[in-house]
Design a protein around this motif. Sequence first.
Motif, PDB file in Angstrom:
ATOM      1  N   ALA A 126     119.171  66.065  58.736  1.00 23.73           N
ATOM      2  CA  ALA A 126     119.578  67.623  58.623  1.00 23.73           C
ATOM      3  C   ALA A 126     118.513  68.341  58.746  1.00 23.73           C
ATOM      4  O   ALA A 126     117.227  68.221  58.416  1.00 23.73           O
ATOM      5  N   PRO A 128     115.903  71.901  57.891  1.00 20.11           N
ATOM      6  CA  PRO A 128     115.282  72.118  56.513  1.00 20.11           C
ATOM      7  C   PRO A 128     115.960  73.145  55.859  1.00 20.11           C
ATOM      8  O   PRO A 128     116.029  73.239  54.465  1.00 20.11           O
ATOM      9  N   GLU A 129     117.031  74.124  56.419  1.00 17.53           N
ATOM     10  CA  GLU A 129     117.564  75.168  55.736  1.00 17.53           C
ATOM     11  C   GLU A 129     118.928  74.483  55.101  1.00 17.53           C
ATOM     12  O   GLU A 129     119.701  75.202  54.371  1.00 17.53           O
ATOM     13  N   ALA A 131     119.786  72.572  52.711  1.00 22.76           N
ATOM     14  CA  ALA A 131     120.007  72.574  51.170  1.00 22.76           C
ATOM     15  C   ALA A 131     119.920  74.246  50.869  1.00 22.76           C
ATOM     16  O   ALA A 131     120.246  74.431  49.526  1.00 22.76           O
ATOM     17  N   PHE A 132     119.896  75.006  51.641  1.00 29.77           N
ATOM     18  CA  PHE A 132     119.760  76.531  51.320  1.00 29.77           C
ATOM     19  C   PHE A 132     120.929  77.549  51.997  1.00 29.77           C
ATOM     20  O   PHE A 132     120.958  78.807  51.805  1.00 29.77           O
ATOM     21  N   GLU A 133     121.863  77.050  52.810  1.00 25.16           N
ATOM     22  CA  GLU A 133     122.695  77.334  53.669  1.00 25.16           C
ATOM     23  C   GLU A 133     124.002  77.042  53.394  1.00 25.16           C
ATOM     24  O   GLU A 133     124.985  77.649  52.866  1.00 25.16           O
ATOM     25  N   PRO A 134     124.257  75.707  53.903  1.00 27.39           N
ATOM     26  CA  PRO A 134     125.558  75.234  53.818  1.00 27.39           C
ATOM     27  C   PRO A 134     126.216  75.051  52.280  1.00 27.39           C
ATOM     28  O   PRO A 134     127.318  75.092  51.779  1.00 27.39           O
ATOM     29  N   VAL A 135     125.256  74.773  51.251  1.00 29.74           N
ATOM     30  CA  VAL A 135     125.537  74.887  49.962  1.00 29.74           C
ATOM     31  C   VAL A 135     126.508  76.100  49.345  1.00 29.74           C
ATOM     32  O   VAL A 135     127.206  76.078  48.319  1.00 29.74           O
ATOM     33  N   THR A 243     114.593  83.940  60.246  1.00 28.08           N
ATOM     34  CA  THR A 243     114.670  84.594  59.109  1.00 28.08           C
ATOM     35  C   THR A 243     113.338  85.150  58.661  1.00 28.08           C
ATOM     36  O   THR A 243     113.105  85.902  57.684  1.00 28.08           O
ATOM     37  N   LYS A 244     112.200  84.559  59.176  1.00 26.26           N
ATOM     38  CA  LYS A 244     110.945  85.214  58.883  1.00 26.26           C
ATOM     39  C   LYS A 244     110.430  85.152  57.471  1.00 26.26           C
ATOM     40  O   LYS A 244     109.943  85.774  56.969  1.00 26.26           O
ATOM     41  N   GLY A 245     111.170  83.943  57.008  1.00 26.61           N
ATOM     42  CA  GLY A 245     110.709  83.754  55.478  1.00 26.61           C
ATOM     43  C   GLY A 245     111.500  84.405  54.844  1.00 26.61           C
ATOM     44  O   GLY A 245     111.241  84.635  53.507  1.00 26.61           O
TER      45      GLY A 245
END
Lengths: 388, 138
Positions: A126, A128-129, A131-135, A243-245
């Motif tokens: 998966a 790195p994002e 855990a922060f988008e699909p959820v 996303t540039k953080g």
Amino acid sequence: MTIRRKAFIAGAYEHPGRELPDRSIAQIHAEVALGALADAGLTLADVDGYFTGGDAPGLGGLAMADYLGLAVRYMDSSDMGGSVYLSHVGHAAAAIATGKCSVALITLGGRPRTTALRAPGQLMGAPPEAAFEPVFGMNVSAVYALAAARHIHEYGTTSEQLAEIKVAASLHAQHNERALLRKVVTVEDVVNSPMVSSPLHRLDCCVVTDGGGALVLVNEDIAKSLDRHCVAVLGHGEAIEHTKGGWQDVTVTGGVRSGRDAFEEAGVSRSNIDYVGLYDSFTITVLLALEDLGFCDKGEGGKFVLGGTLQAPFGKLPFNTDGGSLCNNHPANRGGMTKMIEAVRQLRGEAHSAVQVPDCEIALAHGTGGWLSTRMGNATVILGREDA
Amino acid sequence: MTTGAELPAPVPEVQPETAAFWEATSRGVLLVQRCTACGTSVWYPRFLCSNCHSSELKQVEASGRATVYSFTLTTRGILEYKDCGPYVLALVELEEGPKMLTNIVECDPETLSIGQSVQVVFHDTGAGSALPRFRPAA
């Protein structure tokens, strides 16, 4: 060092199918490879460079090189989503310009309409994002909608203006007997179609089809030896935006940079462009591309598309004359390849007569792969008629 | 319309570099990384600063206040969201600066607007973590 006029597109082929339940994905790649090579007057035995994206089955290009029996001395299986075939044109032209290969084959194939699409980019775990988008229920139309909603908020763009883009595509698609959607639609049809992810309606979204496409690029000597009318690669640019953080502006794409680089290398200006192929995953994708490539100012895209600007053959900037991915096809959920193929048809004078742009000399093809609002791969290619 | 606690709460995959973040969510705390080299706050949590590339990031407790930067009422959920009905996916701009993808809950999507103030709420995943979502500020 430049790729300008160092490589020539000798063959282009679009798979005629839109539903291909009886084909393997590998077979679709093979069929389009044969089609593009036949168009060029070449064979698989002539190919020494192979380019493919994440839609190819197997590890990179290895499995398809094996399946096709290619003798490859240069391979590129990079991926940035559905725009990557435009990126591959630039990479192939650079490889040809430096003598790394002389006949480059680019293939695309997939069956998202009749089978579950293999999720690209999942092979190594998966991202790195994850855990922060699909959820939160991130999905494709929703992240494009976030860009559209913000553009509407900042610039007063309207759903009716976005709909003009679909209307132009449908006017073109009526002449393409293979297009999935040939019905001409109105602005009212678009804005009254069901909401998918607000503010994007069903008719703001591209179609889902099976299919594929391929291109063959050759060096100048081979181009001269072929009977086929070739198309010169004049310039290319690509850019990744992300996303540039957390500091991204979702109304701006990497087209600002990929377009700038492509125009600079090609040595042409916006006013020289006779035809544009713009990856149209959604209507908003086209609007942002028009602004970011410099055909109008940021925020003015909604006004720019009014009055038939995009309609062939006589609009100010005819686009996607095959009906694009909004109406014609979207093989493997990737629309960059078919934007190249129709641009080649225009420059060869082989588009449908109802939409052929008169005296089409210079064309631009551009794609936005991945996702607006989060991370995307943009690539721009500028092409010229062989004699232009 | 799925705008409340009935929204799915999928379990995030916790990595070593995100363990502190997710542990804090289980206590109702939203952590945001701030780069000690350039001062930029970063979303989502990671090993290095995406602005200056320093790995000297410290965890800062965020205020939980944010404004809606963009939002969509989406009908096309996938995976755990496939059958949950329409829901609001949004980008909110945290008071600390960065934007994060999230959901707006406990709201009427018809009256939601860009620029509106929102406040973090946490939805338990049942696995030692909670999803930071936002609701209109009182």
